[in-house]
Design a protein around this motif. Structure first.
Motif, PDB file in Angstrom:
ATOM      1  N   TYR A 223       0.840  -1.191   0.000  1.00 45.01           N
ATOM      2  CA  TYR A 223       0.000   0.000   0.000  1.00 45.01           C
ATOM      3  C   TYR A 223       0.884   1.254   0.000  1.00 45.01           C
ATOM      4  O   TYR A 223       1.869   1.343   0.751  1.00 45.01           O
ATOM      5  CB  TYR A 223      -0.891   0.005   1.238  1.00 45.01           C
ATOM      6  N   GLY A 224       0.557   2.226  -0.859  1.00 40.82           N
ATOM      7  CA  GLY A 224       1.272   3.491  -0.937  1.00 40.82           C
ATOM      8  C   GLY A 224       2.440   3.487  -1.882  1.00 40.82           C
ATOM      9  O   GLY A 224       3.103   4.524  -2.047  1.00 40.82           O
ATOM     10  N   ASP A 225       2.770   2.352  -2.490  1.00 41.93           N
ATOM     11  CA  ASP A 225       3.883   2.343  -3.459  1.00 41.93           C
ATOM     12  C   ASP A 225       3.556   3.303  -4.603  1.00 41.93           C
ATOM     13  O   ASP A 225       2.446   3.325  -5.137  1.00 41.93           O
ATOM     14  CB  ASP A 225       4.108   0.946  -4.020  1.00 41.93           C
ATOM     15  N   ALA A 226       4.558   4.126  -4.957  1.00 41.49           N
ATOM     16  CA  ALA A 226       4.373   5.089  -6.042  1.00 41.49           C
ATOM     17  C   ALA A 226       4.792   4.451  -7.361  1.00 41.49           C
ATOM     18  O   ALA A 226       5.647   3.566  -7.410  1.00 41.49           O
ATOM     19  CB  ALA A 226       5.179   6.346  -5.768  1.00 41.49           C
ATOM     20  N   HIS A 235      -0.078   3.066  -5.038  1.00 42.46           N
ATOM     21  CA  HIS A 235      -0.819   1.811  -4.918  1.00 42.46           C
ATOM     22  C   HIS A 235      -1.788   1.911  -3.750  1.00 42.46           C
ATOM     23  O   HIS A 235      -1.421   2.329  -2.638  1.00 42.46           O
ATOM     24  CB  HIS A 235       0.168   0.654  -4.709  1.00 42.46           C
ATOM     25  N   THR A 236      -3.059   1.522  -4.008  1.00 43.36           N
ATOM     26  CA  THR A 236      -4.112   1.666  -2.993  1.00 43.36           C
ATOM     27  C   THR A 236      -4.438   0.369  -2.280  1.00 43.36           C
ATOM     28  O   THR A 236      -5.411   0.316  -1.515  1.00 43.36           O
ATOM     29  CB  THR A 236      -5.392   2.211  -3.662  1.00 43.36           C
ATOM     30  N   LEU A 316      -5.926  -6.718  -3.054  1.00 41.16           N
ATOM     31  CA  LEU A 316      -6.836  -6.606  -1.901  1.00 41.16           C
ATOM     32  C   LEU A 316      -6.838  -5.148  -1.419  1.00 41.16           C
ATOM     33  O   LEU A 316      -5.773  -4.573  -1.137  1.00 41.16           O
ATOM     34  CB  LEU A 316      -6.378  -7.524  -0.767  1.00 41.16           C
ATOM     35  N   GLU A 317      -8.023  -4.575  -1.336  1.00 39.84           N
ATOM     36  CA  GLU A 317      -8.177  -3.229  -0.793  1.00 39.84           C
ATOM     37  C   GLU A 317      -9.099  -3.286   0.414  1.00 39.84           C
ATOM     38  O   GLU A 317     -10.097  -4.017   0.403  1.00 39.84           O
ATOM     39  CB  GLU A 317      -8.767  -2.255  -1.835  1.00 39.84           C
ATOM     40  N   ASP A 326      -4.275   0.810   4.859  1.00 44.91           N
ATOM     41  CA  ASP A 326      -3.237  -0.167   4.535  1.00 44.91           C
ATOM     42  C   ASP A 326      -3.737  -1.573   4.890  1.00 44.91           C
ATOM     43  O   ASP A 326      -3.971  -1.887   6.079  1.00 44.91           O
ATOM     44  CB  ASP A 326      -1.977   0.155   5.341  1.00 44.91           C
ATOM     45  N   PRO A 327      -3.921  -2.448   3.901  1.00 42.67           N
ATOM     46  CA  PRO A 327      -4.426  -3.801   4.178  1.00 42.67           C
ATOM     47  C   PRO A 327      -3.487  -4.619   5.058  1.00 42.67           C
ATOM     48  O   PRO A 327      -3.937  -5.432   5.888  1.00 42.67           O
ATOM     49  CB  PRO A 327      -4.557  -4.435   2.781  1.00 42.67           C
TER      50      PRO A 327
END
Length: 338
Positions: A223-226, A235-236, A316-317, A326-327
């Protein structure tokens, strides 16, 4: 008594005795009296036979003009009588037309029949030629139609062959991609199982009514990867790389509120938990549950590579109040060893 010299036929063609030149008759003589212009004697009969034969010859001469046969009358031969009357009677008796009226009619009818037969034969020939031309035209039209149909069939067959070849090529490409993805997922799963720092395992782990979303996975994107791969610039969710067909589980008890195609997410299932949190399962290859209530650890779908992806994985979100969280942290907070 001195005899007078009897004239002979000369340049005038005949001898006409005169009173001076004619020898006087002596003795008793019987003078023949003409009856109807002709005397009954053998000479007359002979002349009649000659006239009949001549007339018959003239009647049978179809290609010659009419000719009257003149025979000297008996009185002329005897040197007396009415020359004009005898000549007229004789000419009337021996004048024969070239052909009879009946023969002329037969000949005319013959010419008419011959002309009609010729005309009929010409018409028959013309009709036969026309029929032959029409038959040839029909045969040519049928030949052209057969060739056109054969050409159309060949074109359709070629199009079908090309389409079948394209389908085969696409199927082979898809199979090759699937094989490559499966091999990559297998290698990634083996590596994840060996590396405890990345988390993962061969079975689904559960704790206190919670369950990991899949098994045999490798975490590839957090989560959060640009990056440019995501429309929002980062990335969400959390990506679980796994072979296509790997079962996808419900992380907790809840209700499936949405299931179907969702653009870049591919096939997606939205699970709403009892506290209102939504868990999105994206890029699925198939969906086992599309509505209704499910329990923790229940299979709801399978891992796939649909939508905007580079390989088979589960995206997965976790969303609360419409916003993503953040999963990985959310799962860890529930006692799951991701």
């Amino acid at each position: 008594m001195e005899l007078q010299e009897t004239p002979t036929a000369g340049a005038w063609g005949e001898w006409n005795p005169t009173e001076d030149s004619a020898r006087p008759l002596r003795g008793k003589h019987r003078v023949l009296k003409p009856r109807g212009g002709l005397a009954r004697s053998s000479t007359v009969l002979g002349v009649g036979v000659i006239a009949a034969v001549g007339a018959g010859g003239i009647a049978t001469a179809q290609d010659r003009p009419q000719v009257a046969i003149s025979v000297p009358s008996i009185p002329d031969l005897l040197g007396g009588g009415d020359h004009s009357a005898a000549a007229a009677a004789h000419a009337e008796s021996v004048s024969v037309p070239r052909q009879a009226d009946g023969q002329q009619e037969v000949r005319t009818q013959g010419h008419t029949d011959a002309g009609e037969a010729l005309r009929h034969r010409i018409l028959q020939q013309a009709e036969s030629q026309q029929d032959a031309a029409e038959a040839q035209a029909r045969a040519e039209a049928e030949r052209v139609a057969r060739e056109s149909a054969a050409q159309e069939a060949r074109s359709q067959k070629e199009a079908a062959d090309k389409e079948a070849e394209a389908v085969r090529a696409a199927a082979e490409k898809a199979a090759a991609e699937k094989a490559a993805a499966d091999e990559a997922a297998r290698q990634a799963g083996t590596k994840g199982a060996a590396d405890t720092g990345s988390g993962g395992g061969s079975t689904v782990k559960s704790s206190g009514g919670w369950s990991l979303p899949t098994s045999s996975y490798t975490l590839t994107s957090h989560y959060g990867d640009a990056g440019s791969m995501w429309s929002s610039g980062h990335h969400t969710g959390l990506d679980f790389a796994a072979p296509t067909g790997t079962p996808v589980k419900a992380v907790g008890g809840g209700t499936v509120v949405s299931a179907g195609w969702s653009g870049a997410y591919g096939y997606r299932i939205v699970l709403r938990l009892d506290d209102g949190t939504e868990v999105w399962y994206c890029h699925l290859s198939s969906m086992s549950v599309t509505s209704g209530s499910v329990g923790a650890g229940e299979t709801i779908g399978r891992v796939g590579a649909t939508g905007n992806v580079t390989g088979a994985h589960l995206h997965l979100e976790v969303r609360k109040g419409g916003s993503t969280v953040d999963p990985l942290s959310w799962l860890t907070a529930r006692g799951l060893d991701v």
